[in-house]
Scaffold this active site. Structure first.
Site, short mmCIF file in Angstrom:
data_model
loop_
_atom_site.label_atom_id
_atom_site.label_comp_id
_atom_site.label_asym_id
_atom_site.label_seq_id
_atom_site.Cartn_x
_atom_site.Cartn_y
_atom_site.Cartn_z
N THR A 167 -10.28 -18.69 -7.85
CA THR A 167 -10.61 -17.27 -8.00
C THR A 167 -10.47 -16.45 -6.72
OG1 THR A 167 -12.96 -17.90 -7.85
CG2 THR A 167 -12.06 -17.48 -10.05
N GLN B 159 13.48 -16.72 -19.76
CA GLN B 159 12.84 -17.92 -19.22
C GLN B 159 11.61 -17.54 -18.41
OE1 GLN B 159 14.70 -20.27 -15.83
NE2 GLN B 159 15.22 -21.63 -17.53
N ARG C 123 2.93 -16.23 -18.73
CA ARG C 123 2.21 -15.13 -19.38
C ARG C 123 1.03 -14.63 -18.55
NH1 ARG C 123 1.10 -18.40 -24.69
NH2 ARG C 123 0.88 -19.97 -23.07
N TYR D 252 12.76 -2.47 -18.48
CA TYR D 252 13.70 -1.39 -18.78
C TYR D 252 13.97 -1.38 -20.28
CZ TYR D 252 18.14 1.23 -18.29
OH TYR D 252 19.16 2.15 -18.39
N SER D 253 13.90 -0.23 -20.92
CA SER D 253 14.06 -0.13 -22.36
C SER D 253 15.50 0.17 -22.74
CB SER D 253 13.15 0.95 -22.94
OG SER D 253 13.43 1.13 -24.32
N ALA D 254 16.14 -0.81 -23.39
CA ALA D 254 17.50 -0.61 -23.89
C ALA D 254 17.50 0.12 -25.23
CB ALA D 254 18.23 -1.94 -24.01
N ARG E 268 8.98 -22.78 -10.28
CA ARG E 268 10.32 -22.21 -10.29
C ARG E 268 11.07 -22.36 -8.97
NH1 ARG E 268 11.55 -22.45 -15.48
NH2 ARG E 268 10.04 -21.36 -16.78
#
Length: 307
Positions: free
Chosen positions: A85, A105, A110, A117-119, A228
């Site tokens: 924490t 990926q 989450r 960006y909105s397509a 990653r």
């Protein structure tokens, strides 16, 4: 306003604050760090520093020392004993440009706040990821989700790159044609009606670049990076993680050092694994069959014990 003009305006903005700041991150703010062929990461905001971790941890102790060596020791203790924490008291927000297949990926983690960006609203730019020839490999025969260490014959690699480039260009051209709008949103043919952007985008290839803002606390960021930036991670997401590691090192150097020591380059050993190690220390001969471990567990332990 053009993106470069907007960037210059942000870089020239001066803000006065009483909160903790880190000079190394202040110098990085808003400046894109290139990744892959058209991608980047850039820090757009952050909160906290190493002292914020220490401050949070010492709440229950009352006033503590401010000596840096003791702060460093406490951060190592927290990391070593999985007291998570205090690390959640630091936050950072990135602007990231990445291929869609890596974004899909990436989004499996989450533990961040994301706005992409909105397509549906805007037109995606004509930019797509094309791997370098050296990064083209056959499918691994022992790992269903990984690359082989072998390289492709040169003529095969050339053919693959040609397919990727041609398909990307063709699909983007059809995307524009179906919308009847160019990249700037201008109508191409006044006599035709295009389909909506939200439908036209379904024809784009997964190597098309998208962008998002990604805000995450330090604890969850370090978990993301441990997975990653690992050599087993896919190359294309690993290079983003490696760029982020450099940012974390500049932002919270004590926490970064503790992370490297106790997480990034450490290993987890099971109860059976510890028993095997104890028997080895006592000079007893032990093999996979007598250890009670599966072959995979045994092999992983042996790899970790190699000098």
């Amino acid at each position: 306003m053009a993106k470069n003009d907007e960037l210059q305006e942000l870089l020239q903005t001066k803000n006065i604050t009483k909160r903790a700041t880190v000079q190394a991150i202040e110098e990085l703010l808003y400046s894109p760090i290139p990744v892959l062929d058209h991608g980047f990461i850039r820090v757009v905001d952050y909160m906290g520093d190493d002292s914020s971790i220490v401050q949070a941890a010492r709440v229950s102790y009352g006033r503590g020392t401010k000596k840096s060596l003791q702060d460093k020791g406490l951060i190592n203790y927290l990391m070593r004993h999985r007291h998570t924490t205090p690390f959640e008291m630091c936050d950072i927000k990135f602007h990231i440009k990445l291929p869609i297949f890596i974004a899909r990926q990436w989004i499996r983690h989450r533990t961040a706040s994301v706005n992409e960006y909105s397509a549906r609203y805007s037109i995606l730019s004509n930019e797509f990821y094309v791997p370098e020839k050296a990064n083209l490999s056959p499918q691994s025969t022992i790992n269903k989700q990984g690359r082989s260490t072998d390289t492709l014959p040169s003529e095969v690699a050339d053919r693959v790159l040609s397919i990727i480039k041609n398909d990307s260009i063709n699909c983007y051209n059809h995307y524009v044609e179906m919308m009847n709008e160019d990249e700037s949103g201008n109508v191409i043919d006044e006599n035709n009606i295009g389909i909506t952007r939200e439908l036209a985008r379904i024809n784009l290839t997964l190597n098309t670049y998208t962008e998002w803002y990604w805000k995450i606390n330090l604890h969850n960021l370090l978990h993301f990076l441990a997975l990653r930036a690992d050599p087993h991670a896919q190359y294309e997401i690993r290079v983003y993680a490696q760029a982020m590691l450099d940012v974390v090192k500049a932002w919270v150097p004590y926490a970064y050092e503790a992370f490297e020591e106790h997480k990034m380059y450490a290993t987890s050993i099971s109860r059976k694994g510890m028993e095997v190690i104890r028997q080895m220390i006592d000079g007893k001969k032990i093999d996979q069959e007598s250890s009670g471990m599966s072959k995979r567990e045994w092999d992983e332990l042996m790899v970790n014990l190699k000098p």
